[in-house]
Design an enzyme around this catalytic site. Structure first.
Site, short mmCIF file in Angstrom:
data_model
loop_
_atom_site.label_atom_id
_atom_site.label_comp_id
_atom_site.label_asym_id
_atom_site.label_seq_id
_atom_site.Cartn_x
_atom_site.Cartn_y
_atom_site.Cartn_z
N ARG A 161 0.88 -1.19 0.00
CA ARG A 161 -0.10 -0.15 0.14
C ARG A 161 0.81 1.40 -0.07
O ARG A 161 1.61 1.54 1.07
CB ARG A 161 -1.19 0.17 1.22
CG ARG A 161 -1.67 1.10 1.37
CD ARG A 161 -2.95 1.21 2.10
NE ARG A 161 -2.68 1.17 3.87
CZ ARG A 161 -3.31 1.12 4.49
NH1 ARG A 161 -4.79 1.12 4.29
NH2 ARG A 161 -3.31 1.07 5.75
N ASP A 442 -3.57 3.22 14.56
CA ASP A 442 -2.83 3.73 13.17
C ASP A 442 -3.48 5.06 12.89
O ASP A 442 -3.90 5.89 13.49
CB ASP A 442 -2.85 2.87 12.25
CG ASP A 442 -4.22 2.67 11.25
OD1 ASP A 442 -5.23 3.47 11.78
OD2 ASP A 442 -4.21 1.98 10.51
#
Length: 540
Positions: A161, A442
């Site tokens: 990603r 996160d």
């Protein structure tokens, strides 16, 4: 040296010399000169769209692309090698230990993350590229702390990603302009590894984050075609799964798949970023105020509608509909509490597989067994493309429903503050993924805490106790909570905590929240990396 290309970092080391080679930099320069103007125009389009929504324009499906949505005959590419069965995917940053452990976890795939679970220091980015390069070539084995880390015979399939279109990479300029963070992460990984991956029976596979419009998917597709031609690779070799994690993107799902159809491997429910976007994009709508973060679950109406529409859309076009992240991590010192948390994970994964998802995400290797058991029991084949969900009828109003049971509480405000401060401090210090209260936090979860605090102050919301959520009230709680942040995450440095406190206090008093904390705070990382002031965006 490549003409027009400059690296602005004092952190030149062996890892940099391995991946930032002249031929790789020439490829990045070609990407920049071909696509940067389009990227910038799409970012301007985002701002223009936000102004329309602020003025009362409705969120809705685009009438200009109704023919794409109504045409039943088009489908996306068949699954690429290694992506036929994705029932459990593990995600995490690209440090060497994480890469080995994730690839050995027993999950079907590993999404190596340069985005929400990584702090993009130059060292993290470049060493992460080296780690992935070494893993692909099975040269990653190492020893640390008296323990041996060795890649298994059959590791998980690797997916990468890159960062979103909005982020610049200030440590690399091309023709006196910062490079795209997206193309830095994508370009280095693709250039160094694409042919090697195909030779080993896999391919260059990606997760694409934070898109808001199908034209942003078209840009990625153009990048893919250009890149494959540049190295002499067949078009369609690249495969990409798009995270539907912004409110505008949910109204563009068919079109996003259509734009990427020769390279598409599906869509993913990026649940935490989606909640963040739901609040941020509807910032001018008082009716969009949500209760405590813990109450905004996958079963509330707007989240449930989003999930059902995504599964229907993917299976109609014969690609994977991936479920969301289980952020829980095991509680080692309390078996009873651990059993309760793991049961929540089990029920979440059961909900996903019964809804028709083709796989799910986990953040910790010890969760793999639970997720795998659930999907093995209820998904007998490699996927569930045959479950068409033709019963699903989702209108724009369903995707915008703010009917969420729950309250705004003092505990919820304090929890948001502590999470925001701890994560922001850690991120500035180079750590983009931290365990807090047995959850893996996160950037996405930290962003929810930030914009919820802003939203509650903006609309003078009331707690269940009757207390109004004012800027003064939140500032007072920030001062109360901040000294205890080190107690919940030991890696916090005092100087970074101070920056986090001032940043959060500033955010709650803004007319509108900033788009991304990562954009706001990137200047701090650039300064630490030795980037000259003229290449930095202001460090807020």
């Amino acid at each position: 040296m490549v003409s027009g290309v400059q690296i602005h970092s004092k952190l030149a080391d062996k890892a940099q010399s391995i991946v930032l080679t002249d031929d790789a930099l020439a490829f990045l320069a070609a990407l920049h000169r071909t696509f940067e103007s389009t990227r910038q125009s799409l970012l301007v389009a985002r701002e223009e769209a936000q102004r329309r929504w602020d003025s009362g324009a409705p969120f809705d499906f685009n009438p200009e692309t109704a023919n794409i949505r109504s045409e039943p005959s088009w489908h996306c590419a068949p699954p690429a090698p290694g992506l036929e069965d994705r029932r459990v995917e593990i995600t995490g940053p690209t440090d060497r230990k994480m890469v080995v452990n994730a690839l050995n976890s027993g999950a079907k795939t590993f999404m190596a993350d340069f985005e929400d679970s990584s702090s993009p220091t130059f060292t993290n980015l470049v060493s992460g590229q080296v780690n992935l390069r070494d893993a692909i070539r099975r040269e990653i084995d190492f020893e640390a702390g008296g323990k041996s880390y060795k890649l298994s015979e059959k590791p998980a399939v690797l997916i990468v990603r890159p960062r979103g279109w909005h982020l610049d990479e200030p440590r690399l300029t091309i023709d006196n302009a910062p490079f795209s963070g997206s193309l830095f992460d994508f370009g280095l990984y693709f250039y160094h590894n694409a042919k090697e991956l195909v030779k080993r029976g896999s391919g260059p596979y990606f997760y694409l984050p934070k898109m808001e419009h199908y034209l942003e998917a078209r840009l990625w597709n153009d990048v893919f075609n250009f890149s494959q031609s540049y190295i002499g690779m067949s078009h369609g070799t690249i495969r990409a799964t798009v995270l539907i994690e912004t409110l505008p993107a949910v109204f563009n799902m068919e079109e996003i798949l259509f734009e990427l159809r020769t390279h598409s491997s599906g869509l993913n429910c990026g649940r935490w970023d989606y909640i963040f976007s739901f609040i941020k994009k509807r910032r001018a709508d008082r009716s969009a105020v949500l209760p405590d973060r813990k109450d905004v679950t996958m079963t509330v109406p707007f989240m449930d509608s989003y999930v059902r529409l995504l599964i229907q859309t993917c299976h109609r076009r014969k690609v994977a509909a991936m479920g969301g992240m289980a952020a829980q991590i095991p509680i080692k010192d309390d078996p009873k509490a651990n059993d309760a948390v793991m049961e929540k994970v089990r029920q979440d994964k059961l909900r996903e597989v019964l809804a028709g998802h083709d796989g799910t995400w986990i953040a910790h290797p010890l969760i793999n067994k639970i997720a795998l058991e659930v999907f093995n029991e209820h998904m007998l084949g490699p996927n569930q493309y045959h479950i068409r969900r033709e019963d699903v009828k989702v209108a724009a109003a369903d995707l915008l429903s703010s009917r969420v049971p729950g309250k705004i509480t003092d505990e919820g405000v304090r929890s948001n503050i502590s999470t925001s401060l701890a994560y922001t401090s850690a991120w500035i210090g180079g750590n983009g993924c931290i365990p807090l209260n047995y959850l893996m936090e996160d950037a996405a979860t930290a962003e929810i805490t930030r914009v919820q605090l802003w939203q509650w102050v903006k609309y003078n919301s009331r707690l269940d106790s009757g207390q109004y959520v004012t800027a003064e009230y939140v500032e007072k709680l920030i001062d109360e909570v901040a000294p205890g942040v080190k107690g919940i995450f030991a890696g916090v440095k005092e100087e970074n905590l101070k920056i986090a406190v001032e940043y959060l206090k500033g955010q709650i008093k803004r007319e509108w929240p900033s788009e991304f904390l990562t954009s706001d705070l990137m200047g701090h990382l650039a300064i630490a990396d030795g980037v000259e002031a003229k290449w930095q965006k202001s460090a807020l």
